[in-house]
Write an enzyme that holds these catalytic residues in place. Structure first.
Site, PDB file in Angstrom:
ATOM      1  N   CYS A   2      54.283  69.625  63.348  1.00  0.00           N
ATOM      2  CA  CYS A   2      54.298  71.062  63.066  1.00  0.00           C
ATOM      3  C   CYS A   2      53.304  71.348  61.959  1.00  0.00           C
ATOM      4  CB  CYS A   2      55.676  71.501  62.602  1.00  0.00           C
ATOM      5  SG  CYS A   2      56.977  71.192  63.819  1.00  0.00           S
ATOM      6  N   GLY A  28      50.998  72.814  66.395  1.00  0.00           N
ATOM      7  CA  GLY A  28      52.166  73.218  67.166  1.00  0.00           C
ATOM      8  C   GLY A  28      51.919  74.542  67.847  1.00  0.00           C
ATOM      9  N   ASN A 103      57.930  69.965  58.434  1.00  0.00           N
ATOM     10  CA  ASN A 103      57.030  69.156  59.255  1.00  0.00           C
ATOM     11  C   ASN A 103      57.444  67.702  59.085  1.00  0.00           C
ATOM     12  OD1 ASN A 103      53.566  68.102  58.935  1.00  0.00           O
ATOM     13  ND2 ASN A 103      54.896  67.995  60.693  1.00  0.00           N
ATOM     14  N   GLY A 104      57.758  67.038  60.195  1.00  0.00           N
ATOM     15  CA  GLY A 104      58.169  65.638  60.134  1.00  0.00           C
ATOM     16  C   GLY A 104      59.382  65.409  61.007  1.00  0.00           C
ATOM     17  N   TYR A 243      43.649  61.628  65.202  1.00  0.00           N
ATOM     18  CA  TYR A 243      43.774  62.654  66.239  1.00  0.00           C
ATOM     19  C   TYR A 243      44.250  64.006  65.740  1.00  0.00           C
ATOM     20  CZ  TYR A 243      46.154  65.210  70.014  1.00  0.00           C
ATOM     21  OH  TYR A 243      46.603  66.183  70.868  1.00  0.00           O
TER      22      TYR A 243
END
Ligand code: SF4
Length: 460
Positions: A2, A28, A103-104, A243
Site C-alpha cells: 500500500c 495500490g 502499509n505492511g 520492482y
C-alpha cells in the site's frame, strides 16, 4: 502493498494528500481513502474502490476540511478487495477518534485478532490493520505517542503507520524497517509518505527517513521522536528497489533509478547475451534495469515493447482471471525493432510467469529471431509475509520448475537471473540489512503459524 501519505499543519491538508496519493498509486490500485481532521477536532473520511482519480468527488474533497489529513492507496495482499477493507480506518472511541493508514503485513495478525475477539472486540473488516486500531483504543500512555507505542508492543511483522489520535499525528515504522517511510516539510507543515516521489508532487522538501523502530508525533506542542519499540535486525525489503517503488523515488536513503541501473549492469556481467542485437525492457518497472544492461553490454537499448498505461499492473491484480485478460491488452511490440533480430528482454522479476510467457509469444510473433530473457533479480521461490503479494509457493513458477523446464515453458532461447549476491550488492547502502526471503527462503523472523488464515484476514 500500500501507499500512505499524511500532512500535519497545512490549510489544504486533504488536497495535498490527494495529490500525494496520485504519486503512490503504483503501490495500490484497489481502493483509496482520506481522513481529514478540522480545526474543531472533527474527523471525516472519504473512501472508495478504484483509483485515486476515480475516488474523490469535488463535494467530498470540499468536506475534507482541516489542517490534518492522512491517506492510503491499497491493494490487498489477501482477503477481500472490498470497501470495508479500504483505508484509512476511522474509529470513534469515547468522544475521540482514531484514524489509521497501514502499509505492511502483520505476521501475528491471527493471534492478535483472536485475543481481541476473546476480549470482546468486534471487527468491521478483515484487515490485520484493524487489530492495531483496537489495541490503540485500549492502550494507555502519558502522551499520544506513548499510547501508540504501548499498542505496538507485541505486534509483529511489517508496518509503516500513520495514525491520527484527536489532533496529533503519530507515525511509526516497525523495528525491522521492511517498508519505506519518509518525512518532509512544506514551510512549517510536516508531510509523511511511503516514497519521496509523493513529497515531490506537493513541493515538500525531504527531511529524512523515519527510522526503523521510531515513533514520531506532531501536534500543537511540536514534533517529538521516541524509540520505544524493541530494537531488531534491519530487514529492508530488497523488492522495493527491484520492482515496487517508483524510479524517481529515494527509498531507504538511495535512488531507485540508480539501484535498478546497477542491477541491470550486474545482470549483464553475470548473465551476458553474446550476439544479441537489441535490449529492451518490459516497461515500466524494468526500464532502468534494461538501460543498465545496455550500458554494460554495449547492446543498443530500444523501446521495443509499448505499454498501455490505461491498464493496471498485472502483478497487483488479485485474481488470475483479471491478470490473464490484462496481459493481452497491456503490451504491444514494435515490429520494426524486433524483426529478424536476436533480442534481450529484461524484466525485474518473474512471479507466476503468466506475463512473461505472453510477452515472449508477442515478441516472437513480431518477428524476433531469438529471445533471451534476463531478469534483474533472483528467482522468486518463497512467499512473502511482510506485505508483498507472493503468498502461494505453488504459484511461484521458479519454485515449481527446473531451469530447463522454465526455458521451455516461457518459450525463450535462454534465461538468466541475477544472483542474490549480485542483487544485494546493487543496493544503495551495500548488501547488508535487506530482507531477501522470497529469493532465498531465509526468513528473518518466524513466519506465521497459519499463513492461510493470515491471508484470509489480512491486508495492506
Ligand atoms: Fe521483500 Fe521478499 Fe522480504 Fe517480502 S520476502 S519483504 S518481498 S524481500
Amino acid at each position: 502493498m500500500c501507499g500512505i501519505f499524511g500532512v500535519y499543519g497545512h490549510l489544504e491538508a486533504a488536497a495535498l494528500t490527494q495529490l500525494g496519493l496520485y504519486s503512490l498509486q503504483h503501490r495500490g490500485q484497489e481502493s483509496a481513502g482520506i481522513v481529514a481532521v478540522d480545526d474543531d477536532g472533527r474527523a471525516r473520511v472519504s473512501r472508495a474502490m478504484g483509483l485515486v482519480s476515480e475516488g474523490f468527488e469535488d463535494a467530498e474533497m470540499d468536506a475534507l476540511q482541516g489542517p490534518i489529513a492522512i491517506g492510503h492507496t491499497r491493494y490487498s495482499t489477501a482477503g477481500a478487495s472490498a470497501i470495508e477493507n479500504a483505508q484509512p480506518i476511522l474509529a470513534r472511541v469515547r468522544r475521540s477518534h482514531i484514524a489509521l493508514a497501514h502499509n505492511g503485513n502483520l505476521t501475528n495478525a491471527v493471534e492478535l485478532r483472536r485475543d481481541l475477539e476473546e476480549d470482546g472486540a468486534i471487527f468491521s473488516s478483515t484487515m490485520d490493520s484493524e487489530a492495531i486500531v483496537h489495541r490503540i483504543a485500549r492502550a494507555t500512555g502519558e502522551s499520544p505517542e506513548a499510547r501508540v507505542a504501548a499498542a505496538l508492543q507485541g505486534v509483529e511483522g511489517a508496518y509503516c503507520l500513520l495514525v491520527v489520535l484527536d489532533e496529533t499525528v503519530i507515525v511509526a515504522r516497525d523495528p525491522h524497517g521492511w517498508r519505506p517511510l519518509v518525512m518532509g516539510r512544506i514551510g512549517e507543515s510536516y508531510v509523511f509518505a511511503s516514497e519521496t516521489c509523493a513529497l515531490d508532487i506537493v513541493g515538500a522538501t525531504v527531511e529524512r527517513e523515519i527510522l526503523p523502530g521510531e515513533i514520531v508525533a506532531v501536534d500543537a506542542q511540536g514534533l517529538r521522536s521516541i524509540n520505544a519499540l524493541e530494537s531488531a535486525p534491519i530487514n529492508r525489503c530488497v523488492f522495493e528497489h527491484v520492482y515496487f517503488a517508483r524510479p524517481d523515488s529515494k527509498v531507504f536513503g538511495g535512488s531507485v533509478d540508480r539501484s535498478r541501473r546497477a542491477l541491470g549492469r550486474k545482470l549483464a556481467i553475470e548473465q551476458p547475451a553474446p550476439g544479441a542485437e537489441v535490449v529492451f525492457a518490459v516497461p515500466d518497472s524494468s526500464n532502468s534495469a534494461a538501460l543498465g544492461f545496455a550500458e554494460e553490454s554495449g547492446i543498443p537499448y530500444e523501446l521495443a515493447l509499448i505499454r498501455n498505461h490505461y491498464v493496471g499492473r498485472t502483478f497487483i491484480q488479485p485474481t488470475q482471471a483479471g491478470r490473464d485478460a490484462k496481459v493481452k491488452v497491456k503490451y504491444n511490440p514494435v515490429r520494426e525493432l524486433l524483426e529478424g533480430k536476436s533480442v534481450v528482454m529484461v524484466d525485474d522479476s518473474i512471479v507466476r510467469g503468466t506475463t512473461t510467457r505472453g510477452l515472449v509469444s508477442l515478441v516472437r510473433a513480431a518477428g524476433a529471431r531469438e529471445v533471451h530473457m534476463r531478469v534483474s533479480s533472483a528467482p522468486i521461490i518463497s512467499s512473502c509475509y511482510y506485505g508483498i503479494d507472493t503468498p502461494h509457493r505453488g504459484e511461484l513458477i521458479a519454485a515449481q520448475m527446473s531451469h530447463a523446464e522454465l526455458v521451455r515453458h516461457l518459450g525463450v532461447d535462454s534465461l538468466g537471473y541475477l544472483s542474490i549476491d549480485g542483487m544485494l550488492s546493487a543496493m544503495p547502502s551495500g548488501p547488508d540489512g535487506y530482507c531477501h526471503a522470497c529469493f532465498s527462503g531465509r526468513y528473518p523472523t518466524p513466519i506465521p503459524a497459519d499463513p492461510e488464515l493470515l491471508r484470509a484476514g489480512s491486508a495492506a
